[in-house]
Write a protein that holds these residues in place. Sequence first.
Motif, PDB file in Angstrom:
ATOM      1  N   ASN A 196      -6.000  10.260  79.726  1.00 11.23           N
ATOM      2  CA  ASN A 196      -6.038   8.983  79.025  1.00 11.23           C
ATOM      3  C   ASN A 196      -4.919   8.079  79.528  1.00 11.23           C
ATOM      4  OD1 ASN A 196      -3.617   8.951  76.819  1.00 11.23           O
ATOM      5  ND2 ASN A 196      -4.322  11.040  77.190  1.00 11.23           N
ATOM      6  N   ALA A 197      -5.098   6.788  79.355  1.00 12.72           N
ATOM      7  CA  ALA A 197      -4.103   5.828  79.832  1.00 12.72           C
ATOM      8  C   ALA A 197      -2.951   5.642  78.855  1.00 12.72           C
ATOM      9  CB  ALA A 197      -4.767   4.478  80.114  1.00 12.72           C
ATOM     10  N   GLY A 198      -3.130   6.107  77.617  1.00 14.52           N
ATOM     11  CA  GLY A 198      -2.041   5.993  76.651  1.00 14.52           C
ATOM     12  C   GLY A 198      -0.802   6.729  77.134  1.00 14.52           C
ATOM     13  N   MET A 199      -1.007   7.925  77.685  1.00 17.48           N
ATOM     14  CA  MET A 199       0.133   8.709  78.177  1.00 17.48           C
ATOM     15  C   MET A 199       0.725   8.071  79.434  1.00 17.48           C
ATOM     16  SD  MET A 199      -1.789  12.053  79.798  1.00 17.48           S
ATOM     17  CE  MET A 199      -2.607  11.978  81.416  1.00 17.48           C
ATOM     18  N   ASN A 252      -6.119   2.431  73.579  1.00 14.52           N
ATOM     19  CA  ASN A 252      -6.320   3.537  74.511  1.00 14.52           C
ATOM     20  C   ASN A 252      -7.828   3.712  74.702  1.00 14.52           C
ATOM     21  OD1 ASN A 252      -5.528   5.776  76.144  1.00 14.52           O
ATOM     22  ND2 ASN A 252      -6.035   7.164  74.466  1.00 14.52           N
ATOM     23  N   VAL A 253      -8.380   2.983  75.643  1.00 16.75           N
ATOM     24  CA  VAL A 253      -9.817   2.963  75.880  1.00 16.75           C
ATOM     25  C   VAL A 253     -10.166   3.981  76.957  1.00 16.75           C
ATOM     26  CG1 VAL A 253     -11.770   1.575  76.656  1.00 16.75           C
ATOM     27  CG2 VAL A 253      -9.979   0.543  75.231  1.00 16.75           C
ATOM     28  N   ILE A 254     -11.151   4.829  76.671  1.00 18.98           N
ATOM     29  CA  ILE A 254     -11.570   5.858  77.622  1.00 18.98           C
ATOM     30  C   ILE A 254     -13.070   5.748  77.847  1.00 18.98           C
ATOM     31  CG2 ILE A 254     -11.668   8.328  78.130  1.00 18.98           C
ATOM     32  CD1 ILE A 254      -9.337   8.725  76.191  1.00 18.98           C
ATOM     33  N   ALA A 255     -13.467   5.562  79.110  1.00 18.81           N
ATOM     34  CA  ALA A 255     -14.878   5.501  79.486  1.00 18.81           C
ATOM     35  C   ALA A 255     -15.233   6.811  80.181  1.00 18.81           C
ATOM     36  CB  ALA A 255     -15.138   4.315  80.402  1.00 18.81           C
ATOM     37  N   ASN A 256     -16.067   7.615  79.541  1.00 20.42           N
ATOM     38  CA  ASN A 256     -16.476   8.900  80.110  1.00 20.42           C
ATOM     39  C   ASN A 256     -17.627   8.709  81.093  1.00 20.42           C
ATOM     40  OD1 ASN A 256     -15.981   9.719  76.806  1.00 20.42           O
ATOM     41  ND2 ASN A 256     -14.699  10.641  78.370  1.00 20.42           N
ATOM     42  N   SER A 280      -9.712   5.051  82.172  1.00 19.11           N
ATOM     43  CA  SER A 280      -9.010   4.713  80.939  1.00 19.11           C
ATOM     44  C   SER A 280      -8.022   3.574  81.159  1.00 19.11           C
ATOM     45  CB  SER A 280      -8.277   5.945  80.392  1.00 19.11           C
ATOM     46  OG  SER A 280      -7.672   5.674  79.144  1.00 19.11           O
ATOM     47  N   ALA A 281      -7.894   2.737  80.138  1.00 24.25           N
ATOM     48  CA  ALA A 281      -6.942   1.627  80.162  1.00 24.25           C
ATOM     49  C   ALA A 281      -6.228   1.565  78.824  1.00 24.25           C
ATOM     50  CB  ALA A 281      -7.654   0.306  80.461  1.00 24.25           C
ATOM     51  N   SER A 282      -4.951   1.204  78.856  1.00 24.94           N
ATOM     52  CA  SER A 282      -4.151   1.170  77.638  1.00 24.94           C
ATOM     53  C   SER A 282      -3.160   0.020  77.716  1.00 24.94           C
ATOM     54  CB  SER A 282      -3.396   2.492  77.465  1.00 24.94           C
ATOM     55  OG  SER A 282      -2.480   2.437  76.374  1.00 24.94           O
ATOM     56  N   VAL A 283      -2.811  -0.507  76.549  1.00 25.98           N
ATOM     57  CA  VAL A 283      -1.780  -1.540  76.469  1.00 25.98           C
ATOM     58  C   VAL A 283      -0.670  -1.033  75.563  1.00 25.98           C
ATOM     59  CG1 VAL A 283      -1.214  -3.877  75.705  1.00 25.98           C
ATOM     60  CG2 VAL A 283      -3.374  -3.444  76.891  1.00 25.98           C
ATOM     61  N   CYS A 284       0.546  -1.087  76.073  1.00 22.87           N
ATOM     62  CA  CYS A 284       1.729  -0.612  75.347  1.00 22.87           C
ATOM     63  C   CYS A 284       2.696  -1.776  75.183  1.00 22.87           C
ATOM     64  CB  CYS A 284       2.376   0.530  76.136  1.00 22.87           C
ATOM     65  SG  CYS A 284       3.953   1.122  75.504  1.00 22.87           S
ATOM     66  N   VAL A 285       3.138  -2.022  73.955  1.00 18.82           N
ATOM     67  CA  VAL A 285       4.074  -3.114  73.676  1.00 18.82           C
ATOM     68  C   VAL A 285       5.337  -2.535  73.061  1.00 18.82           C
ATOM     69  CG1 VAL A 285       4.483  -5.257  72.421  1.00 18.82           C
ATOM     70  CG2 VAL A 285       2.209  -4.780  73.358  1.00 18.82           C
ATOM     71  N   ASP A 286       6.439  -2.666  73.768  1.00 18.53           N
ATOM     72  CA  ASP A 286       7.740  -2.186  73.299  1.00 18.53           C
ATOM     73  C   ASP A 286       7.699  -0.710  72.899  1.00 18.53           C
ATOM     74  OD1 ASP A 286      10.449  -2.538  72.856  1.00 18.53           O
ATOM     75  OD2 ASP A 286      10.172  -3.062  70.735  1.00 18.53           O
ATOM     76  N   GLY A 287       7.009   0.092  73.703  1.00 19.51           N
ATOM     77  CA  GLY A 287       6.957   1.534  73.447  1.00 19.51           C
ATOM     78  C   GLY A 287       5.915   1.962  72.445  1.00 19.51           C
ATOM     79  N   LYS A 288       5.095   1.040  71.961  1.00 19.06           N
ATOM     80  CA  LYS A 288       4.034   1.351  71.015  1.00 19.06           C
ATOM     81  C   LYS A 288       2.671   1.193  71.701  1.00 19.06           C
ATOM     82  CE  LYS A 288       6.843   1.847  67.464  1.00 19.06           C
ATOM     83  NZ  LYS A 288       7.044   3.160  66.801  1.00 19.06           N
ATOM     84  N   VAL A 289       1.900   2.263  71.733  1.00 18.90           N
ATOM     85  CA  VAL A 289       0.586   2.209  72.354  1.00 18.90           C
ATOM     86  C   VAL A 289      -0.386   1.559  71.369  1.00 18.90           C
ATOM     87  CG1 VAL A 289      -1.326   3.565  73.279  1.00 18.90           C
ATOM     88  CG2 VAL A 289       1.040   4.230  73.782  1.00 18.90           C
ATOM     89  N   LEU A 290      -0.875   0.380  71.721  1.00 18.78           N
ATOM     90  CA  LEU A 290      -1.733  -0.389  70.819  1.00 18.78           C
ATOM     91  C   LEU A 290      -3.216  -0.188  71.092  1.00 18.78           C
ATOM     92  CD1 LEU A 290       0.206  -3.786  70.605  1.00 18.78           C
ATOM     93  CD2 LEU A 290       0.449  -1.717  69.210  1.00 18.78           C
TER      94      LEU A 290
END
Length: 333
Positions: free
Chosen positions: A303-306, A27-31, A15-25
């Motif tokens: 997930n990468a969002g967390m 959240n990609v998850i590859a099973n 999983s990969a995620s991008v967070c900008v100023d505390g906002k998760v924009l």
Amino acid sequence: MPVILAIESSCDDTSASVCVDGKVLSNVIANQSIHEAYGGVVPELASRVHQQNIVPAVQQAFAKAKVSKNDVDAVAFTRGPGLLGSLLVGVSFAKAFALAKNVPIIEVNHMQAHVLAHFIGDNKPSFPFLCLTVSGGHTQIVLVKDYFDMEVVGQTLDDAAGEALDKTSKILGLPYPGGPLIDRNARLGNREAYYFPEPQIPGFDFSFSGLKTSILYFIRDNVAQNPKFTEENINDICASVEYRIATILLNKLKKAALHYGVKDIALAGGVSANTGLRLGTKEMCEQMGWNCFIPEMQYCTDNAGMIAIAGYYKYLKGEFADQGVAPLARMPI
């Protein structure tokens, strides 16, 4: 306005995620479907598929967030706990990316991140709160005093609740992953059809090994009398097992909440996606007048969002790791 790239690879989901100023924009998850043939996660195969998935996952995360890799201010990654080979892929990628872009890296405890997933959205719990963190490998009641001030006040003495669900699915002959299938069948069954004992463990700790044995003997004895017993009663069996596991968890959580005088109750981890446990938690909180917090489904499983939100709060504190950091299979909260 920090831009954080986050990587999660503790088990079999890349999983990969991008967070900008505390906002998760994003959240990609590859099973990984490759493990279905083996009835469980094969660590070596998981590591290899992580290597195949991690670059496409990161590219998709940037695309969905509409952020350039050149905008990244830090890279957060799961250091542990988890499968060492899987963790190594994510840690190595994070270190290499950060080195290439000359940005700092942030190590994240996977279990702390599950708790901090509650701070992704707008509806956030207030400190202190209790979080029941339930997954295939962990079952914990955590007293959360601050973002990184957490105390495990109760935990399993043997098997995790998620592991009990997985083993039950194998006993019933369900394919891997069995947890979601038990959940689906349980929705069609009577949760009071069969009785399974509740372990009498003192304090706020859990035990599920005895329950697994009880389920095994129950199926064995009934199948001996009727070879089609499991097939004919699969929905009621799943509902009864799921209900017992949920009541074991919630009874301890309620006991801990009353002891600590906490009114904000949170649920996290992969098993928090279970319908019966989610509904049971909400019902308990409504009856007791407590506030209930459960993340969106996409932030319940790995997930990468967390990882991103945990990395964000560490970024604000200036807590960075060095390039010598190594993954840890075991990592206390």
